[in-house]
Design an enzyme around this catalytic site. Structure first.
Site, PDB file in Angstrom:
ATOM      1  N   TYR A  80       0.795  -1.380  -0.018  1.00 48.49           N
ATOM      2  CA  TYR A  80       0.194  -0.195  -0.018  1.00 48.49           C
ATOM      3  C   TYR A  80       1.003   1.339  -0.047  1.00 48.49           C
ATOM      4  CZ  TYR A  80      -3.907  -2.970   1.102  1.00 48.49           C
ATOM      5  OH  TYR A  80      -4.834  -4.076   1.115  1.00 48.49           O
ATOM      6  N   ASP A  82     -10.353  -9.050   8.093  1.00 49.15           N
ATOM      7  CA  ASP A  82     -11.763  -8.871   7.655  1.00 49.15           C
ATOM      8  C   ASP A  82     -12.609 -10.259   7.605  1.00 49.15           C
ATOM      9  OD1 ASP A  82     -11.714  -6.374   7.400  1.00 49.15           O
ATOM     10  OD2 ASP A  82     -12.405  -5.954   5.291  1.00 49.15           O
ATOM     11  N   LYS A  94       3.678 -15.262   1.787  1.00 47.07           N
ATOM     12  CA  LYS A  94       3.673 -16.174   0.462  1.00 47.07           C
ATOM     13  C   LYS A  94       5.173 -16.234  -0.081  1.00 47.07           C
ATOM     14  CE  LYS A  94       0.667 -16.882  -2.584  1.00 47.07           C
ATOM     15  NZ  LYS A  94      -0.042 -18.222  -2.650  1.00 47.07           N
ATOM     16  N   ASP A 122      -4.936  -7.209   5.907  1.00 48.32           N
ATOM     17  CA  ASP A 122      -5.980  -6.475   5.441  1.00 48.32           C
ATOM     18  C   ASP A 122      -7.350  -7.626   5.044  1.00 48.32           C
ATOM     19  OD1 ASP A 122      -8.174  -4.492   4.810  1.00 48.32           O
ATOM     20  OD2 ASP A 122      -6.983  -3.833   2.897  1.00 48.32           O
ATOM     21  N   ASP A 141      -2.339 -17.872   1.614  1.00 45.31           N
ATOM     22  CA  ASP A 141      -3.685 -18.378   1.198  1.00 45.31           C
ATOM     23  C   ASP A 141      -4.125 -19.513   1.888  1.00 45.31           C
ATOM     24  OD1 ASP A 141      -1.388 -19.631   0.334  1.00 45.31           O
ATOM     25  OD2 ASP A 141      -2.063 -20.188  -1.587  1.00 45.31           O
TER      26      ASP A 141
END
Ligand code: NAD
Length: 372
Positions: free
Chosen positions: A143, A259, A198, A255, A231
């Site tokens: 970001y 959520d 990852k 993020d 993942d």
């Protein structure tokens, strides 16, 4: 360490002031009944600051935020401010606080209160008793990394096309400081950290894994550390969430993971958060506590908002800024008790219906449960 507890309260917009009024009742209870030495100042942020001063956060309020032990924030934003210039939008006030206080560790607990287990999108037996903490790096990663932007595509044959560019970039120092935060938190919980990245496809993920392991081996070898691809982590979070204690992850994956974890526990009105930075001269970390929800303009001013997310954010302040872990436990237990008694704001009403209580009645019931 100072023996006073200094707080800056920024209620913000929409339901922010309504839920914060209930937190003030709780703070007053701890001042009166536990002799906690709170010094409280109040300020404006977001649309309310824009209305008064033409900016979503004044330099004076920013300086005040830097000077106190902890900032408590309600919520910012609302349709009234949707057409403002980007630079003065309510959210800019919140982003300025996070950036200038350098709050690099975002803490989002996902805790399932037994009385609300049926609100989860998962089966009761999967989420009952769930208590995990997601620690997300908040000030770096994709970001913020450069180069970034949208440019003309220079590839021959692609004339007229464009490329969108973002850069995932982490330094050793950025990874180590948030990893230390996660290990410290795990040491006060069940002593387990699962780090997610990852590393199979991203160099920044390889560095993340190596640096996290280094901090573990050199400084926190008593904590159990595991690594998981993000993942798979997300899959495990919805398959068997109780296997986790603290999850450590970067800005982007955090993020998404936080959520998803929010859905495990039901209503948005129940979710607290903390954002922590480096220790100040008095040993306490820079800290901002806020509910995860926004200003809920659809119910603002109607006494319908659930104040529990904001009250649980204050419980986090007791635990992480003031080392008042027992008081934090007591406050969380009071919330548990009130919910177990069937007291519900409108957002927590099940299909069986019933009579919801108002924002202020919920606050009063929680304060009464503290005294019981
Ligand atoms: P929201 O979180 O404000 O509301 C989403 C839905 O959840 C609404 O139906 C709302 O009524 C309900 N809800 C939220 N909090 C609740 C509570 N405590 N009790 C009962 N119901 C609750 O998100 P949104 O509608 O997407 O955004 C509204 C405004 O808030 C926008 O201006 C947005 O930019 C802003 N926002 C601010 C923050 C923040 O201050 N950190 C976060 C998210 C959104």
């Amino acid at each position: 360490m100072s023996d006073r507890y200094s707080l800056l309260i920024l209620p913000g917009d929409g339901i922010g002031p309504e839920v914060m009024a209930e937190v003030v009742k709780v703070i007053d209870w701890f001042k009166t009944n536990r002799a906690m030495p709170f010094d409280i100042q109040h300020g404006l942020v977001g649309g309310s600051s824009y209305d008064a001063h033409g900016t979503p956060l004044t330099d004076e309020t920013m300086a005040l935020a830097q000077s106190v032990d902890a900032v408590l924030l309600g919520a910012v934003g609302g349709p009234k401010y949707d057409d403002l210039d980007f630079a003065v939008k309510p959210e800019r006030g919140l982003l300025r606080l996070r950036k200038e206080m350098d709050l690099f560790a975002n803490l989002r607990p996902a805790q399932c209160f037994d009385a609300l287990a049926d609100f989860s999108s998962l089966k009761r037996e999967v989420v009952a008793g769930l208590d995990i903490l997601i620690v997300r790096e908040l000030t770096s990663g994709v970001y913020f990394g450069t180069p970034r932007g949208i440019e003309a595509d220079p590839t021959p044959g692609n004339e007229g096309g464009r490329v969108g560019i973002n850069t995932q970039r982490y330094t050793s120092g950025e990874i180590r400081r948030v990893a230390r935060a996660a290990f410290e938190l795990a040491a006060k919980r069940r002593g387990k950290v699962c780090s997610m990245e990852k590393a199979n496809v991203m160099e920044s993920g390889i560095l993340w894994r190596e640096e996290t392991q280094w901090v573990h081996d050199n400084e926190y070898s008593q904590i159990e550390l595991s690594h998981m691809y993000a993942d798979n982590g997300l899959m495990q979070l919805v398959r068997k969430p109780a296997q986790f204690d603290v999850i450590l992850t970067d800005n982007l994956f955090g993020d998404l993971l936080s959520d998803a974890a929010a859905m495990l526990t039901g209503s948005l009105g129940m979710l607290p958060s903390a954002s922590l930075g480096a220790p100040m001269a008095n040993g306490r970390p820079k800290a901002l506590y806020e509910p995860v929800h926004g200003s809920a303009p659809d119910i603002a001013g109607q006494g319908k908002a659930n104040p529990i997310a904001c009250i649980l954010s204050f419980a986090m302040a007791l635990r992480y800024s003031f080392a008042e872990g027992k008081a934090a436990d007591q406050l969380e237990a009071a919330v548990q008790t009130v919910l177990a008694e069937g007291v519900r704001t409108a957002d927590l009403m099940g299909p069986e219906g019933g009579q919801p209580v108002s924002t202020s009645e919920m606050g009063d019931r929680i304060v009464a449960a503290l005294s019981a």
